[in-house]
Design a protein around this motif. Structure first.
Motif, PDB file in Angstrom:
ATOM      1  N   VAL A  61       0.862  -1.184   0.000  1.00 48.54           N
ATOM      2  CA  VAL A  61       0.000   0.000   0.000  1.00 48.54           C
ATOM      3  C   VAL A  61       0.898   1.234   0.000  1.00 48.54           C
ATOM      4  O   VAL A  61       1.639   1.479   0.959  1.00 48.54           O
ATOM      5  N   ALA A  62       0.853   1.948  -1.124  1.00 48.26           N
ATOM      6  CA  ALA A  62       1.695   3.131  -1.325  1.00 48.26           C
ATOM      7  C   ALA A  62       0.901   4.378  -0.984  1.00 48.26           C
ATOM      8  O   ALA A  62      -0.267   4.490  -1.351  1.00 48.26           O
ATOM      9  N   MET A  63       1.548   5.304  -0.272  1.00 47.18           N
ATOM     10  CA  MET A  63       0.838   6.505   0.187  1.00 47.18           C
ATOM     11  C   MET A  63       1.729   7.729   0.084  1.00 47.18           C
ATOM     12  O   MET A  63       2.955   7.616   0.164  1.00 47.18           O
ATOM     13  N   VAL A  64       1.077   8.873  -0.090  1.00 53.53           N
ATOM     14  CA  VAL A  64       1.771  10.156   0.027  1.00 53.53           C
ATOM     15  C   VAL A  64       1.132  10.919   1.177  1.00 53.53           C
ATOM     16  O   VAL A  64      -0.098  11.062   1.225  1.00 53.53           O
ATOM     17  N   TRP A  65       1.967  11.362   2.105  1.00 54.96           N
ATOM     18  CA  TRP A  65       1.511  12.143   3.263  1.00 54.96           C
ATOM     19  C   TRP A  65       2.133  13.523   3.227  1.00 54.96           C
ATOM     20  O   TRP A  65       3.284  13.658   2.812  1.00 54.96           O
ATOM     21  N   GLU A  66       1.365  14.506   3.683  1.00 56.14           N
ATOM     22  CA  GLU A  66       1.822  15.893   3.634  1.00 56.14           C
ATOM     23  C   GLU A  66       1.699  16.545   5.006  1.00 56.14           C
ATOM     24  O   GLU A  66       0.732  16.284   5.732  1.00 56.14           O
ATOM     25  N   GLY A  67       2.663  17.414   5.313  1.00 59.30           N
ATOM     26  CA  GLY A  67       2.599  18.181   6.556  1.00 59.30           C
ATOM     27  C   GLY A  67       3.964  18.675   6.962  1.00 59.30           C
ATOM     28  O   GLY A  67       4.979  18.316   6.357  1.00 59.30           O
ATOM     29  N   LEU A  68       3.994  19.456   8.033  1.00 56.92           N
ATOM     30  CA  LEU A  68       5.241  20.047   8.507  1.00 56.92           C
ATOM     31  C   LEU A  68       6.220  18.950   8.943  1.00 56.92           C
ATOM     32  O   LEU A  68       5.890  18.119   9.784  1.00 56.92           O
ATOM     33  N   ASN A  69       7.407  18.961   8.357  1.00 53.30           N
ATOM     34  CA  ASN A  69       8.471  18.010   8.722  1.00 53.30           C
ATOM     35  C   ASN A  69       8.061  16.547   8.593  1.00 53.30           C
ATOM     36  O   ASN A  69       8.569  15.688   9.325  1.00 53.30           O
ATOM     37  N   VAL A  70       7.144  16.246   7.685  1.00 52.27           N
ATOM     38  CA  VAL A  70       6.618  14.869   7.624  1.00 52.27           C
ATOM     39  C   VAL A  70       7.689  13.850   7.222  1.00 52.27           C
ATOM     40  O   VAL A  70       7.587  12.674   7.583  1.00 52.27           O
ATOM     41  N   ILE A  71       8.733  14.287   6.531  1.00 60.15           N
ATOM     42  CA  ILE A  71       9.783  13.329   6.150  1.00 60.15           C
ATOM     43  C   ILE A  71      10.512  12.839   7.406  1.00 60.15           C
ATOM     44  O   ILE A  71      10.604  11.624   7.661  1.00 60.15           O
TER      45      ILE A  71
END
Ligand code: ATP
Length: 137
Positions: free
Chosen positions: A71-81
């Motif tokens: 299950v591949a996902m893209v997540w977004e937000g402050l410093n999420v990496i």
């Protein structure tokens, strides 16, 4: 804010941990940008893991990640990496703190449940590799 690529590996999918991974990132406050289940073709995995080509664990690694749907996902937000990597825990689950995904659910490096981009350049490269532009816009 920034984006990262997170993938539930085949063992995570088989063990029913997709919901747990989603829940943790959602509860932390990150935004889900894209998500898909895919049985990754060999060529995609060769690109994804090109930095490991030639290493001893390369062939077992590709066999493992290619062994079933991910299950591949893209997540977004402050410093999420950076924060996402912390939420996964160390690559070797034996060294992962309790409270992390690998520290709570993993035992061995060769079955470590999840992947997360380790830098801004890796995140961009991996998102471009796994998703079409219209899937992440
Ligand atoms: P990932 O890229 O999956 O998030 P990582 O960035 O924490 O992991 P890498 O060093 O990039 O770790 O290794 C990629 C993956 O290759 C690991 O997650 C693990 O599944 C596998 N791997 C790495 N080192 C070994 C090893 N020594 N033996 C077996 N598998 C390994």
């Amino acid at each position: 804010s920034e984006r990262t690529f997170i993938m539930v590996k085949p063992d995570g999918v088989q063990r029913g941990l997709v919901g747990e991974v989603l829940r943790r990132f959602e509860q932390r406050g990150y935004k889900l940008v894209a998500l898909k289940m895919i049985h990754p073709p060999r060529a995609l995995l060769e690109s994804h893991y090109e930095e490991h080509k030639g290493k001893k664990f390369y062939d077992p690694l590709l066999a493992y990640i290619g062994s079933g749907p991910v299950v591949a996902m893209v997540w977004e937000g402050l410093n999420v990496i950076t924060v996402g990597r912390k939420m996964l825990g160390a690559t070797d689950p034996a060294k992962s703190d309790p409270g992390t995904l690998r520290g709570d659910y993993g035992i061995v490096t060769g079955r470590n449940i999840v992947h997360g981009s380790d830098s801004e350049s890796a995140a961009k490269r991996e998102i471009d590799l796994w998703f079409r532009p219209d899937e992440v816009s």
